[in-house]
Design a protein around this motif. Structure first.
Motif, PDB file in Angstrom:
ATOM      1  N   TYR A   6       0.855  -1.152   0.058  1.00  0.00           N
ATOM      2  CA  TYR A   6       0.001  -0.058   0.209  1.00  0.00           C
ATOM      3  C   TYR A   6       1.075   1.256   0.150  1.00  0.00           C
ATOM      4  O   TYR A   6       0.238   2.336  -0.496  1.00  0.00           O
ATOM      5  N   ARG A   7       1.880   0.991   0.539  1.00  0.00           N
ATOM      6  CA  ARG A   7       3.051   2.287   0.574  1.00  0.00           C
ATOM      7  C   ARG A   7       3.249   2.676  -0.678  1.00  0.00           C
ATOM      8  O   ARG A   7       3.450   3.795  -1.420  1.00  0.00           O
ATOM      9  N   ALA A   8       3.803   1.712  -1.628  1.00  0.00           N
ATOM     10  CA  ALA A   8       4.226   1.809  -2.824  1.00  0.00           C
ATOM     11  C   ALA A   8       3.317   2.267  -3.636  1.00  0.00           C
ATOM     12  O   ALA A   8       3.383   3.170  -4.510  1.00  0.00           O
ATOM     13  N   ILE A   9       1.814   1.952  -3.719  1.00  0.00           N
ATOM     14  CA  ILE A   9       0.768   2.669  -4.347  1.00  0.00           C
ATOM     15  C   ILE A   9       0.655   3.976  -3.830  1.00  0.00           C
ATOM     16  O   ILE A   9       0.432   4.757  -4.931  1.00  0.00           O
ATOM     17  N   ALA A  10       0.557   4.143  -2.644  1.00  0.00           N
ATOM     18  CA  ALA A  10       0.402   5.665  -2.369  1.00  0.00           C
ATOM     19  C   ALA A  10       1.560   6.626  -2.761  1.00  0.00           C
ATOM     20  O   ALA A  10       1.157   7.802  -2.776  1.00  0.00           O
ATOM     21  N   GLU A  11       2.663   6.155  -2.821  1.00  0.00           N
ATOM     22  CA  GLU A  11       3.990   6.839  -2.987  1.00  0.00           C
ATOM     23  C   GLU A  11       4.355   6.753  -4.493  1.00  0.00           C
ATOM     24  O   GLU A  11       5.250   7.790  -4.669  1.00  0.00           O
ATOM     25  N   ARG A  12       3.630   6.340  -5.083  1.00  0.00           N
ATOM     26  CA  ARG A  12       4.075   6.136  -6.629  1.00  0.00           C
ATOM     27  C   ARG A  12       3.851   7.672  -7.263  1.00  0.00           C
ATOM     28  O   ARG A  12       2.810   8.256  -6.900  1.00  0.00           O
ATOM     29  N   ARG A  13       4.746   8.140  -7.951  1.00  0.00           N
ATOM     30  CA  ARG A  13       4.532   9.399  -8.396  1.00  0.00           C
ATOM     31  C   ARG A  13       4.906   9.510 -10.029  1.00  0.00           C
ATOM     32  O   ARG A  13       5.980   8.677 -10.510  1.00  0.00           O
ATOM     33  N   ASP A  14       4.351  10.487 -10.873  1.00  0.00           N
ATOM     34  CA  ASP A  14       4.600  10.314 -12.361  1.00  0.00           C
ATOM     35  C   ASP A  14       5.872  11.547 -12.303  1.00  0.00           C
ATOM     36  O   ASP A  14       5.616  12.879 -12.051  1.00  0.00           O
ATOM     37  N   MET A  15       7.106  10.910 -12.266  1.00  0.00           N
ATOM     38  CA  MET A  15       8.412  11.628 -12.055  1.00  0.00           C
ATOM     39  C   MET A  15       8.781  12.392 -13.253  1.00  0.00           C
ATOM     40  O   MET A  15       8.716  11.811 -14.290  1.00  0.00           O
ATOM     41  N   ARG A  16       9.443  13.920 -13.138  1.00  0.00           N
ATOM     42  CA  ARG A  16       9.773  14.555 -14.163  1.00  0.00           C
ATOM     43  C   ARG A  16      11.251  15.219 -13.860  1.00  0.00           C
ATOM     44  O   ARG A  16      11.871  15.234 -14.868  1.00  0.00           O
ATOM     45  N   HIS A  17      11.543  14.944 -12.701  1.00  0.00           N
ATOM     46  CA  HIS A  17      12.910  15.318 -12.400  1.00  0.00           C
ATOM     47  C   HIS A  17      13.675  14.235 -11.795  1.00  0.00           C
ATOM     48  O   HIS A  17      13.568  13.453 -10.997  1.00  0.00           O
ATOM     49  N   PHE A  18      15.006  14.006 -12.391  1.00  0.00           N
ATOM     50  CA  PHE A  18      15.731  12.944 -12.226  1.00  0.00           C
ATOM     51  C   PHE A  18      17.208  13.277 -11.952  1.00  0.00           C
ATOM     52  O   PHE A  18      17.553  14.535 -12.412  1.00  0.00           O
TER      53      PHE A  18
END
Length: 216
Positions: free
Chosen positions: A15-27
């Protein structure tokens, strides 16, 4: 609780992975170890697919010139999208919509060719091949978050043009340019919320009971 349930700690991690998944643009550059990349792709490959057709194909882009060509396609679509947005164009152009040059890995997720022969589960819903590929991408995304890597889904491109750049056969279709790699930090909220572009709607508004529009 079901006897087949994971332990408390295991469930919390899912559930943590699901909640903290983000569409990232900064690497932050860096690299992804080959064994880790293989593990992530294996997670994607474990996705469900209609009729077990496994329509996903992943192209790893390691050529820097090819990566630059892909980014140019995205930039062209970004400009055309801004023009289509009218009064919101200026705000849109300030958003960071991809991290193709900065991320460690670029993967293009595509639908295979010759999909029409797969009828099981697709006779009335042919788009289930796209749903299956989306499940594979989500698996990859969640596994990446669990491994501490960021991932961003870029969809701003003209599919046929990108297919030609990547030498795809007729009938194959790119669905996502995936930027993957280390990040300095994960966004505390979806980036578009942080940038004031949109607000996430609560689940209560999106769940109906028995009839469309009727909330429980």
């Amino acid at each position: 609780m079901s006897d087949q349930a994971f332990s408390d700690a295991e469930r919390a991690a899912v559930y943590r992975a699901i909640a903290e998944r983000r569409d990232m643009r900064h690497f932050s550059g860096g690299s992804v170890e080959p064994a880790l990349l293989a593990r992530l792709l294996e997670a994607a490959h474990h996705a469900p697919s209609v009729g077990l057709m496994q329509p996903w194909r992943f192209i790893r882009v390691t050529d820097r010139q090819l990566r630059a060509r892909i980014r140019a396609h995205v930039e062209l679509e970004r400009i055309q999208t801004a023009e289509a947005l009218g009064e919101r164009s200026d705000h849109f152009m300030k958003l960071k919509v991809e991290g193709i040059e900065q991320c460690a890995e670029v993967l293009v997720a595509a639908l295979m060719d010759d999909r029409e022969k797969h009828i099981f589960g697709r006779r009335t819903l042919p788009e289930m091949d796209m749903a299956s590929l989306s499940c594979a991408i989500q698996n990859l995304w969640l596994a990446a978050r669990a491994e501490g890597l960021g991932m961003g889904w870029v969809s701003m491109f003209e599919p046929q043009a990108l297919a030609e750049v990547l030498g795809m056969p007729v009938g194959a279709k790119p669905l996502a340019i995936l930027c993957l790699g280390p990040v300095a930090e994960f966004y505390p909220q979806p980036m578009l919320v942080m940038e004031g572009w949109a607000q996430a709607r609560p689940l209560s508004e999106l769940v109906y009971e028995n009839t469309w529009g009727v909330h429980p």
